[in-house]
Motif scaffolding. Sequence first.
Motif, PDB file in Angstrom:
ATOM      1  N   GLY A 129       0.004   2.334  -2.347  1.00 34.31           N
ATOM      2  CA  GLY A 129      -0.467   2.265  -3.721  1.00 34.31           C
ATOM      3  C   GLY A 129      -0.470   0.909  -4.378  1.00 34.31           C
ATOM      4  N   LEU A 130      -0.017  -0.125  -3.684  1.00 29.14           N
ATOM      5  CA  LEU A 130       0.040  -1.444  -4.298  1.00 29.14           C
ATOM      6  C   LEU A 130      -1.253  -2.229  -4.119  1.00 29.14           C
ATOM      7  CD1 LEU A 130       3.665  -2.586  -3.342  1.00 29.14           C
ATOM      8  CD2 LEU A 130       2.870  -1.432  -5.425  1.00 29.14           C
ATOM      9  N   GLN A 131      -2.171  -1.702  -3.282  1.00 30.84           N
ATOM     10  CA  GLN A 131      -3.399  -2.427  -2.988  1.00 30.84           C
ATOM     11  C   GLN A 131      -4.642  -1.568  -3.240  1.00 30.84           C
ATOM     12  OE1 GLN A 131      -2.850  -5.139   0.740  1.00 30.84           O
ATOM     13  NE2 GLN A 131      -1.846  -3.214   1.248  1.00 30.84           N
ATOM     14  N   ILE A 132      -5.695  -2.223  -3.667  1.00 26.96           N
ATOM     15  CA  ILE A 132      -6.988  -1.554  -3.799  1.00 26.96           C
ATOM     16  C   ILE A 132      -7.606  -1.338  -2.419  1.00 26.96           C
ATOM     17  CG2 ILE A 132      -9.364  -1.886  -4.591  1.00 26.96           C
ATOM     18  CD1 ILE A 132      -8.305  -3.214  -7.056  1.00 26.96           C
ATOM     19  N   THR A 133      -7.334  -2.268  -1.498  1.00 30.58           N
ATOM     20  CA  THR A 133      -7.888  -2.195  -0.148  1.00 30.58           C
ATOM     21  C   THR A 133      -6.774  -2.143   0.885  1.00 30.58           C
ATOM     22  OG1 THR A 133      -9.898  -3.416  -0.734  1.00 30.58           O
ATOM     23  CG2 THR A 133      -9.295  -3.371   1.587  1.00 30.58           C
ATOM     24  N   GLN A 134      -6.910  -1.224   1.843  1.00 27.66           N
ATOM     25  CA  GLN A 134      -5.966  -1.143   2.957  1.00 27.66           C
ATOM     26  C   GLN A 134      -6.713  -0.658   4.194  1.00 27.66           C
ATOM     27  OE1 GLN A 134      -2.294   1.043   2.255  1.00 27.66           O
ATOM     28  NE2 GLN A 134      -2.048   1.459   4.435  1.00 27.66           N
ATOM     29  N   PRO A 155     -12.219   8.673  10.443  1.00 26.27           N
ATOM     30  CA  PRO A 155     -12.236   7.607  11.454  1.00 26.27           C
ATOM     31  C   PRO A 155     -10.905   6.856  11.556  1.00 26.27           C
ATOM     32  CG  PRO A 155     -14.227   7.534  10.121  1.00 26.27           C
ATOM     33  CD  PRO A 155     -13.285   8.467   9.425  1.00 26.27           C
ATOM     34  N   LEU A 156     -10.147   6.803  10.458  1.00 28.42           N
ATOM     35  CA  LEU A 156      -8.876   6.079  10.472  1.00 28.42           C
ATOM     36  C   LEU A 156      -7.794   6.877  11.186  1.00 28.42           C
ATOM     37  CD1 LEU A 156      -7.274   3.573   9.544  1.00 28.42           C
ATOM     38  CD2 LEU A 156      -6.791   4.801   7.399  1.00 28.42           C
ATOM     39  N   GLY A 157      -7.793   8.192  10.970  1.00 30.91           N
ATOM     40  CA  GLY A 157      -6.846   9.039  11.682  1.00 30.91           C
ATOM     41  C   GLY A 157      -5.458   9.123  11.091  1.00 30.91           C
ATOM     42  N   ARG A 158      -5.277   8.642   9.865  1.00 32.77           N
ATOM     43  CA  ARG A 158      -3.968   8.775   9.212  1.00 32.77           C
ATOM     44  C   ARG A 158      -4.130   8.637   7.706  1.00 32.77           C
ATOM     45  NH1 ARG A 158      -1.682   3.827   7.905  1.00 32.77           N
ATOM     46  NH2 ARG A 158      -2.709   1.982   8.787  1.00 32.77           N
ATOM     47  N   THR A 159      -3.048   8.931   7.009  1.00 34.59           N
ATOM     48  CA  THR A 159      -3.080   8.912   5.556  1.00 34.59           C
ATOM     49  C   THR A 159      -2.750   7.530   5.003  1.00 34.59           C
ATOM     50  OG1 THR A 159      -2.417  11.233   5.443  1.00 34.59           O
ATOM     51  CG2 THR A 159      -2.057   9.904   3.476  1.00 34.59           C
ATOM     52  N   ILE A 160      -3.505   7.127   3.982  1.00 38.45           N
ATOM     53  CA  ILE A 160      -3.203   5.901   3.258  1.00 38.45           C
ATOM     54  C   ILE A 160      -3.274   6.192   1.763  1.00 38.45           C
ATOM     55  CG2 ILE A 160      -3.992   4.319   5.044  1.00 38.45           C
ATOM     56  CD1 ILE A 160      -6.614   3.992   3.494  1.00 38.45           C
ATOM     57  N   THR A 161      -2.598   5.361   0.981  1.00 31.84           N
ATOM     58  CA  THR A 161      -2.636   5.477  -0.477  1.00 31.84           C
ATOM     59  C   THR A 161      -3.187   4.185  -1.051  1.00 31.84           C
ATOM     60  OG1 THR A 161      -0.716   6.946  -0.484  1.00 31.84           O
ATOM     61  CG2 THR A 161      -1.308   5.896  -2.566  1.00 31.84           C
ATOM     62  N   LEU A 162      -4.282   4.295  -1.804  1.00 33.63           N
ATOM     63  CA  LEU A 162      -4.868   3.135  -2.475  1.00 33.63           C
ATOM     64  C   LEU A 162      -4.562   3.221  -3.959  1.00 33.63           C
ATOM     65  CD1 LEU A 162      -8.380   3.155  -0.721  1.00 33.63           C
ATOM     66  CD2 LEU A 162      -6.314   1.898  -0.036  1.00 33.63           C
ATOM     67  N   GLY A 163      -4.455   2.078  -4.635  1.00 39.26           N
ATOM     68  CA  GLY A 163      -4.135   2.076  -6.058  1.00 39.26           C
ATOM     69  C   GLY A 163      -4.962   1.064  -6.820  1.00 39.26           C
ATOM     70  N   ALA A 164      -5.246   1.381  -8.094  1.00 40.14           N
ATOM     71  CA  ALA A 164      -6.008   0.473  -8.954  1.00 40.14           C
ATOM     72  C   ALA A 164      -5.582   0.677 -10.397  1.00 40.14           C
ATOM     73  CB  ALA A 164      -7.509   0.727  -8.803  1.00 40.14           C
ATOM     74  N   ASP A 165      -5.739  -0.364 -11.208  1.00 41.57           N
ATOM     75  CA  ASP A 165      -5.369  -0.287 -12.614  1.00 41.57           C
ATOM     76  C   ASP A 165      -6.488   0.326 -13.445  1.00 41.57           C
ATOM     77  OD1 ASP A 165      -2.874  -1.399 -12.235  1.00 41.57           O
ATOM     78  OD2 ASP A 165      -3.527  -3.447 -12.654  1.00 41.57           O
ATOM     79  N   LEU A 166      -6.089   1.013 -14.514  1.00 41.35           N
ATOM     80  CA  LEU A 166      -7.011   1.643 -15.451  1.00 41.35           C
ATOM     81  C   LEU A 166      -6.457   1.434 -16.856  1.00 41.35           C
ATOM     82  CD1 LEU A 166      -9.521   3.569 -15.732  1.00 41.35           C
ATOM     83  CD2 LEU A 166      -7.877   5.465 -15.718  1.00 41.35           C
ATOM     84  N   ALA A 167      -7.323   1.090 -17.793  1.00 38.87           N
ATOM     85  CA  ALA A 167      -6.877   0.833 -19.162  1.00 38.87           C
ATOM     86  C   ALA A 167      -7.559   1.773 -20.143  1.00 38.87           C
ATOM     87  CB  ALA A 167      -7.173  -0.615 -19.550  1.00 38.87           C
TER      88      ALA A 167
END
Length: 294
Positions: A58-63, A152-164
Amino acid sequence: MSTNTHGDHQAAHADHTAHHHGHPAAAAPAGHGEGDHTAHAHHTPAEHHAHGPSAPGGLQITQDGYTLDLAETIVGPGDVDFRFRILGPDGRPVTDYTPIHDRNLHLIVVQRELTGFWHVHPELAADGTWSVRLNLPEAGSYRVFTDISPTPLGRTITLGADLAVPGAYDPRPTPSEARTAVVDGYEVVLEGNLVPGGGELLTLTVRKDGRPVTDLQPYLAAFGHLVVLRAGDLAYIHVHPNGEPGDGVTAPGPDVTFHTAVPGPGTYRLFLDFKHGDTVRTAAFTLVTTAHQH
């Protein structure tokens, strides 16, 4: 879909099916949705360790080549049609996902101070756009998380972004340490500690009117879902309980046990979703940890 918050904006909610429900959480607003939103994406302990304690989600927009692309990073208060896409390594919107606990994507929105929490489930259009009716009741700074498992990735990731959300903004401190939450007449007590550098067991016990709840209902293939967030950087840890409904071993309450590892010292907010009486509710807690495990 409609979303309700808890705590400061406590509200009762009906079962999520509309994608947004607010479940009252002690000292914090929270929201869920079953159909469209409800349930957090869940990682298995193995998946969590794949991230490693030093690399929380969750600390990155891209992973790993996948990017969270919000249609808007500023939205008005109240009901909004919130839209976003997940872009793949080729820059195109992703449409092929492996379900995580009965959903292709889990969307979680929190206020930066961790005083508000919404867990919802958007719908995916053919062009790869996700959309959900989201209700953020007040101005402030928010963080958006998406739990996904691109096929295609084959596993779970969490992406995060700011919202105001613009407007008059009066920041509140992160709620102080608390191991008991009261929601709609339910009392949930948390036992166990968060230990940086290693996994520990947390047990959450659900009671109603002083009596143990022994008939929790399955919610997104589990008797409870837990999201853990660190105050300050909003490092994200999403875990699911040991055992699952129908495995012949796991009882439907009153205890729900989680194996949880956190990336380091800090103040953590824990949000538990549980379902009983055909309604999903959220209980919120705060734990502080300072020592690393040796």
